[in-house]
Structure formats: C-alpha cells, structure tokens
Write a protein that holds these residues in place. Sequence first.
Motif, PDB file in Angstrom:
ATOM      1  N   LEU A   1       0.805  -1.211   0.000  1.00 27.49           N
ATOM      2  CA  LEU A   1       0.000   0.000   0.000  1.00 27.49           C
ATOM      3  C   LEU A   1       0.842   1.266   0.000  1.00 27.49           C
ATOM      4  CD1 LEU A   1      -2.276  -2.002   0.398  1.00 27.49           C
ATOM      5  CD2 LEU A   1      -3.253  -0.473   2.120  1.00 27.49           C
ATOM      6  N   SER A   2       2.004   1.199   0.649  1.00 21.42           N
ATOM      7  CA  SER A   2       2.889   2.368   0.644  1.00 21.42           C
ATOM      8  C   SER A   2       3.703   2.447  -0.638  1.00 21.42           C
ATOM      9  CB  SER A   2       3.840   2.319   1.851  1.00 21.42           C
ATOM     10  OG  SER A   2       3.127   2.471   3.057  1.00 21.42           O
TER      11      SER A   2
ATOM     12  N   GLY B   1      -0.037   5.059   1.636  1.00 25.29           N
ATOM     13  CA  GLY B   1       0.084   4.036   2.664  1.00 25.29           C
ATOM     14  C   GLY B   1      -0.375   4.541   4.015  1.00 25.29           C
TER      15      GLY B   1
END
Length: 294
Positions: free
Chosen positions: A21-22, A189
């Motif tokens: 996600l980051s 993120g």
Amino acid sequence: MATFTLDPQEIEVVQLHGLLLSGVAPRPIALASTVDREGNVNLSPFSFFNVFSANPPILIFSPARRVRDNTTKHTLENALETKEVVINTVNFPMVEQMSLASTEYNKGVNEFAKSGLTAIPSVRVKSPRVKESPVSFECVVENVIALGDQGGAGNLIIAKVVLIHIDDVYTNKDGKLDTIKLDMVARMGESWYTRANEAALFEIPKPIFTQGIGVDKLPTHVIKSDILTGNNLGRLGNAEKIPSEKEIAQFISTDDSLKKMVKDKDFYALHCRIRVYIKEENITNAILTTFSIK
C-alpha cells in the motif's frame, strides 16, 4: 545508497500488505455503493481500483479478504448477490466523509447515514449513487475473480459501466471534466492521502504525439551532468529533432554570455542555463543551448 530485498513468502501478510500500500501509490478511490437482496444499502471505499478498458467501458476494484480474520466485505457479498454496483469518485470536499464510510459497521447499517453523504437514485441499477461525488458510474458486475482464499486475498470485481453521471460544477467551458476543478484525492500508505489540487498538478508533453530524439542522442556532457536531473534529460530527449548547425550558430550569435560559455567550455554554467530554460518551459532554447557544445 543501499537496497534491501524482501521475499513476499518470507514476511507476514500484515507487513506485506503495508509495504504494497505504501509502495504502490497514489491509488484512486472507488466509493462503491451496493445493495443486498433485501435492498439494504452499503457504501464503502476501495483503493485497489482503476479503469481498464474504454470499449467496453470496464472499471475494476478489489475488496480484499480481511487479513485479521479472513472474512469478506459486505460490498463483495452484495456484488455477488445482485451483480450491480455504483462506483463514485472521491474529491477533497468529501474525503473525510468517505473515510468515515470505511468504518466496518455491522451488516444492514447504512453508511450513507453514518457518513452524512447523500444517496440519490440511480437510473439503471438499484444501488443509489453519491450526490456529492464529482462522477458516478452505474455498473453491472460482469465477473468476480477470487485471487485466493486466505486473509489479504483480493477479489476482482469487473464492472461494466452502463451510465455515467457528471456534476457540471467540475466541467470546463467545453463540457469536459476539468482536472483542476475536480480536486481529486488518492490513497497512500497507512493513513496518508494525497490531493491532486492545482499546486500539485503538472503537465508533461506526451511522447505519443511526437517521436522524441531520445536521451541517447544528447551530448555526452549533458547526459553525465551533475546539474541536470533525470527529469531534465527526459524533457530534452522528448525534443522532436536535433537543431541544425545553422540554427545553433544563429542562436549563439545573439547571446554574448552563451558565446563565452561555449568558448570556455563552461559546462556548469551551460547546464544551469539549460535547467532555467526547462523550468520556464522554453524547450526550444533549452535544446539549442544543449547542442551549443557537442
């Protein structure tokens, strides 16, 4: 500068989820509204989302199985039951309400009411759309592809757009969507978001419209410059042609300071000037300066 390498099979799913996600960001947000067989409304945002085709018009988003307990989300269950969804886009004026709608309320709880967003009827599907959304896509679910059966596994909801609603507040004089007015947000993120407002927006000439000369055709001193960045080189490499000797000579003849740089082979000053021209979007002068010393 060091790089460390991770094998997805050797780290916990929670850690992998956070890294993905980051590391894959920013991601657009689909605020998906669905109903179950009984007509109960659900509203939930998903950032595993994008457009994948224009003909046919296909949007895909992925409600993943919960990492902590491997349960599925109401949106997925509703999409499987009714084969319908409305995908609403998210901009800055509604981002806090969108976030509130992500709360995992019990089944049957209406996130429209909880978030304060306004449900208005759709035309071709039973799921309501979000009045506050700049653009809403009424969709029928063409297919759902489960990517696994464990916590963290995605479920690709392949949705065909059957009707589009556009708030004309976000259009320009030509009736097209105005990127600056849209003020869209995207997911990063952890708890971070990003805002595509005017200060953050920039344009890059699309190479598809021209055939750039390429960075490899630039003078070696420019390619190896400590002053010019990779972005600078990319912009120079997008020039349509290398200027002729006559064009270069004429350009140099009109600028005494450039004459001195060329005579002294002052690469530092030359590269600084190229950067200034690029910043000013004066690519013609930037490319002429680039080839003033070969």
